[in-house]
Scaffold this active site. Sequence first.
Site, PDB file in Angstrom:
ATOM      1  N   ASP A  87     -54.769  34.782 -15.876  1.00  0.00           N
ATOM      2  CA  ASP A  87     -55.519  33.708 -16.108  1.00  0.00           C
ATOM      3  C   ASP A  87     -55.663  33.276 -17.541  1.00  0.00           C
ATOM      4  OD1 ASP A  87     -57.231  35.900 -16.690  1.00  0.00           O
ATOM      5  OD2 ASP A  87     -58.781  35.316 -15.648  1.00  0.00           O
ATOM      6  N   GLU A 105     -66.341  37.175  -5.156  1.00  0.00           N
ATOM      7  CA  GLU A 105     -65.310  37.670  -6.133  1.00  0.00           C
ATOM      8  C   GLU A 105     -63.813  37.554  -5.498  1.00  0.00           C
ATOM      9  OE1 GLU A 105     -65.372  39.950  -9.845  1.00  0.00           O
ATOM     10  OE2 GLU A 105     -65.979  38.284  -9.011  1.00  0.00           O
ATOM     11  N   GLU A 119     -61.458  43.257 -23.711  1.00  0.00           N
ATOM     12  CA  GLU A 119     -62.777  42.899 -23.796  1.00  0.00           C
ATOM     13  C   GLU A 119     -63.374  42.672 -25.379  1.00  0.00           C
ATOM     14  OE1 GLU A 119     -64.152  41.489 -21.210  1.00  0.00           O
ATOM     15  OE2 GLU A 119     -63.386  42.408 -19.587  1.00  0.00           O
ATOM     16  N   GLU A 138     -66.836  30.769 -14.539  1.00  0.00           N
ATOM     17  CA  GLU A 138     -65.513  30.143 -14.690  1.00  0.00           C
ATOM     18  C   GLU A 138     -65.442  28.703 -14.216  1.00  0.00           C
ATOM     19  OE1 GLU A 138     -64.435  33.906 -15.839  1.00  0.00           O
ATOM     20  OE2 GLU A 138     -65.557  33.167 -14.169  1.00  0.00           O
TER      21      GLU A 138
END
EC number: 3.2.1.-
Length: 881
Positions: free
Chosen positions: A226, A320, A79, A338
Amino acid sequence: QEHAYPADELMPLTCRGRVRGQEPSRGDVDDALGKFSLTLIDTLDTLVVLNKTKEFEEAVKKVIKDVNLDNDIVVSVFETNIRVLGGLLGGHSVAIMLKEKGEYMQWYNGELLHMAKELGYKLLPAFNTTSGLPYPRVNLKFGVRHPEARTGTETDTCTACAGTLILEFAALSRFTGTSIFEEYARKALDFIWEKRQRSSNLVGVTINIHTGDWVRKDSGVGAGIDSYYEYLLKAYVLLGDDSFLERFNTHYDAIMRYISQPPLLLDVHIHKPMLNARTWMDSLLAFFPGLQVLKGDIRPAIETHEMLYQVIKKHNFLPEAFTTDFRVHWAQHPLRPEFAESTYFLYKATGDPYYLEVGKTLIENLNKYARVPCGFAAMKDVRTGSHEDRMDSFFLAEMFKYLYLLFADKEDMIFDIEDYIFTTEAHLLPLWLSTTNQTISKKNTTTEYTELDDSNFDWTCPNTQILFPNDPMFAQSIREPLKNVVDKSCPRGISRAEESLGSGPKPPLRARDFMASNPEHLEILKKMGVSLIHLKDGRVQLVQHAVQAASSLDAEDGLRFMQEMIELSSQQQKEQQLPPRAVQIVSHPFFGRVVLTAGPAQFGMDLSKHKAGTRGFVATIKPYNGCSEITNPEAVKEKIALMQRGQCMFAEKARNIQKAGAIGGIVIDDNEGSSSDTAPLFQMAGDGKNTDDITIPMLFLFNKEGNIILDAIREYEAVEVLLSDKAKDRATIFKGKMIPNYIIDSNLEMENMDQKLSENDSHKQNSEEATAASQDVGAVSEEPEEGENSDVTDADSLSPAHADSDSISISNQDSYVPGTDEASAPEPACTQGDNQPQEQKTETESNSKVNWDNKVQPMESILADWNEDIEAFEMMEKDEL
């Protein structure tokens, strides 16, 4: 800036900043917070995209002046890299661009780049492993192995965590001429590539950073993997290294071979890629259509994007996680960007105005359901519309950026966006970096690549030869078959008689028709290899032995019967539960923007059948427990009564306030500190008597949610709420009502309300779809407290299911279904609720009685320790989402 700076994030419901250590811990979610003004850094280049150059210049000065990167705090390497390092590099990229234009940033001398280099060195200790894979966390001040670091004991990391570094680290090396950053990121990527499963060319979700063994061996394109795939392709674009494209093409071939099941993308096992690993998808995979556009594979991108859009139209937001039949699996939605990202890339590739309409829907839903007085609040439950006090930095960094770019014309931009590549956090890195400070050998000679005989892998990016024919209707022709894919998620099975055009044998027995007392049915079961076992409690259990079936065709019929029975049993369990309800504060200054999740009652008005809900001002009753005749009926009449849980049955409270003239009731938990964030909701049960006399709606709020209303009463006196099955948008709330001047004159951007209301009057809205949402709702019956203990009763008539996808087969394994009553089972119906097990409880009320005078607290002190959806994120942590 107004409510949160210099905190890392904004808490939009309480209008204050989130500072790590001053709020209840949310587990791994807080690892993104490092006391370095996260949102400001993450949003720097967004300001330039929005043509807010003056604000950008001021923001850069604040970052340089105020941000400290030497904090004694443990942060996520992943992150911190994509949000902070990427934010600093993106800010530096647009700063030097503006400086070259000669109007702004003339004073800038690379200060953001110096900060990025400092941060890069602070992340490097995480790479001190034999494999080269980084530790998942690092202490900004002490590194990893230092005694005071409080980290360095982890053994696992996710594939995306270790494989999403190359863009930022390589850009840092190219900007500064210091090659070590790019070298470390390449080494991590090389190791993951070497550890791929060679027969399937897939990678797992989590990997041991010391041994390289796969810890979780399921593989997909969503959470945990991803951006690893994303960075392989984008590393080729930014750095010009063919090896990255070769790796991506190899993985992409495997993805399309095993994971892609159009329009779905389902996780599989890396060693058995033909076997699905789960029956649900997470929302992070919504980035994949955008990556496919960059790859040049447009058809599957259109298909998956359309499927996701249908889910959004059903729930307003993308849950989610959702199942393969499009039911809600995890109901949260933290305003992830996204899907907007993929929408932007599809519009860029096709020019189809359809995707502008998709973007318009996203913006309208954000303004209707997520906008609150101090920002945009994440959705705690897409089914009820309830919020959580959270606005992640990626909302401004990505969502705003992609939506603006979707609608922006070229003349709206002060620079050419095509000169940059987006990182996974949508930060801008200039493409000219590919020819700057090349200190790394491009070709990796230690790896092997699969020879792929596929014209789809031509050496262009994207391959425009196969994007789409010269046909403006091409994209629409791909979308059209998927228009109703969500609504038709329960297709009718084709019987053997239909397959044989009606001329074959008698259709097989269906689960909905089965009766355990019917001898003919028992004989059919025996022929299908299904045995019936009578349990002591009067129920029956079914077991299938495929080898005992009369033929392979009968065994197949038996398998189908067992699967139908399992689904039927699951559906029966769900039908005994009630979904959560919503309490929406609609008065000044909330105007419907604060939604509280409430537990329903098994008596009184069914809010799911009264779409308008019940609206009224709230009033606190006397006595506050509501267990005797109400002594202030004049204050309660035509209002929604507030009362405390305890000392008598729920139904008795309801009868007392109904007699006093109340139009509804809200029971507030007397257990101090209880919250729906940390405890499953429950439904209030009756008193064992006939409750048909109770006609008003009753809802239950945990203590912290209830205190939000109580505190609002102290501050604003007149507080109006709406009790409903799910939250309503403001246009619906105020439809047909006079809008008070204080709403029109307020600073809540309500000036367009009249226009919205007139539009709503002229266009008949579709009725909202009822959702069979389940959220671990149990039934609580309030009982007299003298000497009685709480007991848990099983409200279900079915024993737990013992069958799973592995045990139900036509091999020699046995298959089980739950015990069911010896009667005809009802026909299963398509539902939108999730399939999580639920339980009903019968509890005795505690003796605790809260004194109203002792409970006066300011709103901020009550909300300061409001736990942020801990239960949901603990569940996510287990699944490593």
